[in-house]
Design a protein around this motif. Structure first.
Motif, mmCIF file in Angstrom:
data_model
loop_
_atom_site.group_PDB
_atom_site.id
_atom_site.type_symbol
_atom_site.label_atom_id
_atom_site.label_comp_id
_atom_site.label_asym_id
_atom_site.label_seq_id
_atom_site.Cartn_x
_atom_site.Cartn_y
_atom_site.Cartn_z
ATOM 1 N N GLY A 120 2.468 -7.255 4.947
ATOM 2 C CA GLY A 120 2.400 -8.418 4.067
ATOM 3 C C GLY A 120 1.334 -8.341 3.002
ATOM 4 N N THR A 121 0.420 -7.376 3.103
ATOM 5 C CA THR A 121 -0.624 -7.248 2.085
ATOM 6 C C THR A 121 -0.023 -6.745 0.780
ATOM 7 N N VAL A 122 -0.442 -7.366 -0.314
ATOM 8 C CA VAL A 122 0.013 -6.957 -1.643
ATOM 9 C C VAL A 122 -1.220 -6.656 -2.490
ATOM 10 N N LEU A 123 -1.223 -5.494 -3.114
ATOM 11 C CA LEU A 123 -2.268 -5.136 -4.064
ATOM 12 C C LEU A 123 -1.728 -5.365 -5.463
ATOM 13 N N LEU A 124 -2.556 -5.991 -6.298
ATOM 14 C CA LEU A 124 -2.187 -6.208 -7.692
ATOM 15 C C LEU A 124 -3.226 -5.501 -8.553
ATOM 16 N N TRP A 125 -2.809 -4.966 -9.675
ATOM 17 C CA TRP A 125 -3.762 -4.327 -10.564
ATOM 18 C C TRP A 125 -3.263 -4.358 -12.001
ATOM 19 N N ALA A 126 -4.226 -4.278 -12.898
ATOM 20 C CA ALA A 126 -3.941 -4.200 -14.337
ATOM 21 C C ALA A 126 -4.302 -2.805 -14.798
ATOM 22 N N LEU B 60 0.811 -1.213 0.000
ATOM 23 C CA LEU B 60 0.000 0.000 0.000
ATOM 24 C C LEU B 60 0.847 1.267 0.000
ATOM 25 N N ALA B 61 1.863 1.306 0.842
ATOM 26 C CA ALA B 61 2.656 2.525 1.023
ATOM 27 C C ALA B 61 3.414 2.945 -0.232
ATOM 28 N N SER B 62 3.660 2.012 -1.127
ATOM 29 C CA SER B 62 4.455 2.315 -2.315
ATOM 30 C C SER B 62 3.626 2.677 -3.544
ATOM 31 N N ALA C 125 -8.550 -3.895 -13.523
ATOM 32 C CA ALA C 125 -8.816 -5.046 -12.662
ATOM 33 C C ALA C 125 -7.893 -4.965 -11.458
ATOM 34 N N THR C 126 -8.310 -5.610 -10.374
ATOM 35 C CA THR C 126 -7.497 -5.610 -9.161
ATOM 36 C C THR C 126 -7.735 -6.876 -8.353
ATOM 37 N N LEU D 194 -3.792 4.384 -6.310
ATOM 38 C CA LEU D 194 -4.517 3.798 -5.186
ATOM 39 C C LEU D 194 -5.983 4.228 -5.217
ATOM 40 N N TYR D 195 -6.225 5.482 -5.477
ATOM 41 C CA TYR D 195 -7.596 5.975 -5.578
ATOM 42 C C TYR D 195 -8.351 5.204 -6.667
#
Length: 145
Positions: free
Chosen positions: A48-54, A10-12, A62-63, A18-19
């Motif tokens: 440890g949470t990872v966000l992925l998106w296209a 998230l922080a990166s 997509a996310t 992110l919005y």
């Protein structure tokens, strides 16, 4: 311009991106599926949470979110923009998410109508159907590999 896949904590993530990710999740889960629940549940900020998106032409299409649950992993918040459905963006993200979860038991709660779709990525039913926000769900898991 080809679709690009991204992953980050998230922080990166750039605030504008992110919005767009959070807006997509709200558009799909809260607005389209008419589920009035707190989409921002605090889990995105966990270690440890990872966000992925296209992204396609600068738009988030997509996310997917990968969480750490003790020794296990949990995949969730799989969402695709209405305009991008059927293009394979969520599938590519699922492949990436499964790869991130290698070596860990991985769980998810699938909308029942998508049980077969998640099955393509090695997930199998692991419990009884349940209702969440008036939508039938199926608990599923994928063994560590």
């Amino acid at each position: 311009m080809p679709v690009t896949l991204h992953e980050s904590d998230l922080a990166s993530i750039d605030p504008v991106t992110l919005y767009a990710i959070l807006r997509l999740r709200v558009d799909v889960f809260v607005v389209e599926q008419e589920c009035a629940y707190p989409e921002l549940d605090g889990r995105d900020t966990e270690p440890g949470t990872v966000l992925l998106w296209a992204e396609d032409e600068g738009s988030v299409t997509a996310t997917v979110r990968v969480l750490t649950d003790g020794q296990d992993r949990r995949i969730g918040r799989v969402a695709t923009a209405l305009s991008a459905r059927g293009a394979g963006h969520a599938g590519r993200l699922m492949e990436q998410a499964v790869e991130l979860c290698e070596g860990h038991l991985t769980r998810l709660d699938a909308q029942a109508r998508l049980e077969g779709w998640y099955g393509r990525y090695g997930f199998v039913r692991s419990g009884d159907d349940f209702l969440e926000d008036d939508i039938l769900h199926v608990p599923m898991s994928r063994p560590s590999s």
